[in-house]
Scaffold this motif. Structure first.
Motif, mmCIF file in Angstrom:
data_model
loop_
_atom_site.group_PDB
_atom_site.id
_atom_site.type_symbol
_atom_site.label_atom_id
_atom_site.label_comp_id
_atom_site.label_asym_id
_atom_site.label_seq_id
_atom_site.Cartn_x
_atom_site.Cartn_y
_atom_site.Cartn_z
ATOM 1 N N ARG A 136 0.825 -1.212 0.000
ATOM 2 C CA ARG A 136 0.000 0.000 0.000
ATOM 3 C C ARG A 136 0.868 1.274 0.000
ATOM 4 O O ARG A 136 0.422 2.334 -0.422
ATOM 5 C CB ARG A 136 -0.889 -0.049 1.243
ATOM 6 N N VAL A 137 2.103 1.150 0.455
ATOM 7 C CA VAL A 137 3.018 2.297 0.548
ATOM 8 C C VAL A 137 3.517 2.726 -0.834
ATOM 9 O O VAL A 137 3.734 3.916 -1.076
ATOM 10 C CB VAL A 137 4.212 1.948 1.470
ATOM 11 N N GLU A 138 3.676 1.780 -1.741
ATOM 12 C CA GLU A 138 4.255 2.073 -3.059
ATOM 13 C C GLU A 138 3.421 3.103 -3.814
ATOM 14 O O GLU A 138 2.214 2.969 -3.945
ATOM 15 C CB GLU A 138 4.392 0.790 -3.869
ATOM 16 N N GLU A 139 4.091 4.150 -4.268
ATOM 17 C CA GLU A 139 3.488 5.246 -5.042
ATOM 18 C C GLU A 139 2.456 6.060 -4.259
ATOM 19 O O GLU A 139 1.713 6.847 -4.839
ATOM 20 C CB GLU A 139 2.876 4.731 -6.358
ATOM 21 N N ALA A 140 2.404 5.898 -2.948
ATOM 22 C CA ALA A 140 1.436 6.618 -2.121
ATOM 23 C C ALA A 140 1.839 8.079 -1.938
ATOM 24 O O ALA A 140 3.023 8.423 -1.920
ATOM 25 C CB ALA A 140 1.311 5.950 -0.753
ATOM 26 N N CYS A 141 0.837 8.897 -1.781
ATOM 27 C CA CYS A 141 0.996 10.289 -1.371
ATOM 28 C C CYS A 141 0.776 10.286 0.145
ATOM 29 O O CYS A 141 -0.306 9.902 0.613
ATOM 30 C CB CYS A 141 -0.030 11.154 -2.093
ATOM 31 N N VAL A 142 1.793 10.668 0.916
ATOM 32 C CA VAL A 142 1.813 10.487 2.364
ATOM 33 C C VAL A 142 1.750 11.830 3.095
ATOM 34 O O VAL A 142 2.380 12.796 2.677
ATOM 35 C CB VAL A 142 3.103 9.733 2.784
ATOM 36 N N LEU A 143 1.025 11.852 4.198
ATOM 37 C CA LEU A 143 1.002 12.985 5.116
ATOM 38 C C LEU A 143 1.474 12.471 6.465
ATOM 39 O O LEU A 143 0.917 11.518 7.002
ATOM 40 C CB LEU A 143 -0.418 13.563 5.230
ATOM 41 N N ASP A 144 2.525 13.092 7.004
ATOM 42 C CA ASP A 144 3.091 12.721 8.299
ATOM 43 C C ASP A 144 2.839 13.875 9.268
ATOM 44 O O ASP A 144 3.540 14.884 9.240
ATOM 45 C CB ASP A 144 4.589 12.425 8.146
ATOM 46 N N LEU A 145 1.794 13.731 10.103
ATOM 47 C CA LEU A 145 1.411 14.765 11.063
ATOM 48 C C LEU A 145 2.152 14.580 12.382
ATOM 49 O O LEU A 145 2.368 13.456 12.816
ATOM 50 C CB LEU A 145 -0.087 14.683 11.355
ATOM 51 N N PHE A 146 2.485 15.692 13.033
ATOM 52 C CA PHE A 146 3.271 15.646 14.265
ATOM 53 C C PHE A 146 4.524 14.811 13.974
ATOM 54 O O PHE A 146 4.849 13.868 14.683
ATOM 55 C CB PHE A 146 2.468 15.031 15.421
ATOM 56 N N ALA A 147 5.209 15.166 12.904
ATOM 57 C CA ALA A 147 6.237 14.316 12.292
ATOM 58 C C ALA A 147 7.460 14.073 13.164
ATOM 59 O O ALA A 147 8.133 13.060 12.988
ATOM 60 C CB ALA A 147 6.658 14.910 10.943
ATOM 61 N N GLY A 148 7.779 14.954 14.085
ATOM 62 C CA GLY A 148 8.929 14.727 14.971
ATOM 63 C C GLY A 148 10.227 14.606 14.193
ATOM 64 O O GLY A 148 10.708 15.562 13.603
ATOM 65 N N THR A 149 10.779 13.406 14.131
ATOM 66 C CA THR A 149 12.029 13.161 13.391
ATOM 67 C C THR A 149 11.772 12.952 11.902
ATOM 68 O O THR A 149 12.708 12.956 11.109
ATOM 69 C CB THR A 149 12.736 11.895 13.921
#
Length: 185
Positions: free
Chosen positions: A39-52
């Motif tokens: 499911r990760v491949e070619e995904a558009c990702v949002l990382d909230l409260f991303a930290g590192t």
């Protein structure tokens, strides 16, 4: 803390000093990405409260198309880790309050295939972020939002379009919940 697999496999990420940021443990991150699989491949990702930036960078390393990182305090650290992993070209880093950024993204009509939400525990942030993603329609039709929170944080907010499809607990402190959009019909 390191990138587990993919193009940046084994790369160690810089972490902030002190306890203001609580990075996701490698074993939880590995379990999470095993659940997500292809499911990760070619995904558009949002990382909230991303930290590192560890979750979004892991996704990029595993073939995600792009990742938007949002954090109020750690954007220089995320930029440094993105450069160290050689994943900067597909990373967009925004400094700001996650809840305000979600409202702006909704106004722009943005949507994401994967949304990681890993805020500080016991402050009600994950519930507010989940409600905002639901209200703003930020999760793509076949997308998945993963929320990390404390095991003693039970209450789910009222949701119109999102539903929890899976829960995993890790030790006595950490729970992951997976949300998808309900089918319209």
């Amino acid at each position: 803390m390191r990138i587990i697999t993919g193009k940046a496999r084994g790369c160690r990420l810089k972490t902030p000093k002190g306890e203001a940021t609580r990075p996701t443990a490698d074993r939880i991150k590995e379990s999470l990405f095993n659940i997500l699989g292809r499911r990760v491949e070619e995904a558009c990702v949002l990382d909230l409260f991303a930290g590192t930036g560890a979750l979004g960078l892991e996704a990029l390393s595993r073939g995600a198309a792009s990742a938007l990182f949002v954090d109020e305090r750690t954007t220089p650290l995320i930029e440094e880790n993105a450069a160290k992993t050689r994943l900067s070209a597909r990373a967009e880093i925004v400094r700001g309050d996650a809840l305000r950024v979600l409202a702006r993204l909704g106004a722009l009509g943005r949507s994401f295939d994967l949304i990681f939400c890993d805020p500080p525990y016991q402050r009600g942030f994950w519930e507010k972020a989940l409600s905002s993603v639901d209200r703003e329609g930020l999760l793509a039709p076949d997308g998945c939002m993963i929320v990390e929170h404390g095991t003693d944080e039970e209450e789910l907010p009222a949701l119109k379009e999102l539903r929890c499809v899976r829960e995993e607990s890790y030790g006595k402190t950490t729970r992951l919940r997976f949300f998808v959009r309900t089918a319209k019909g």
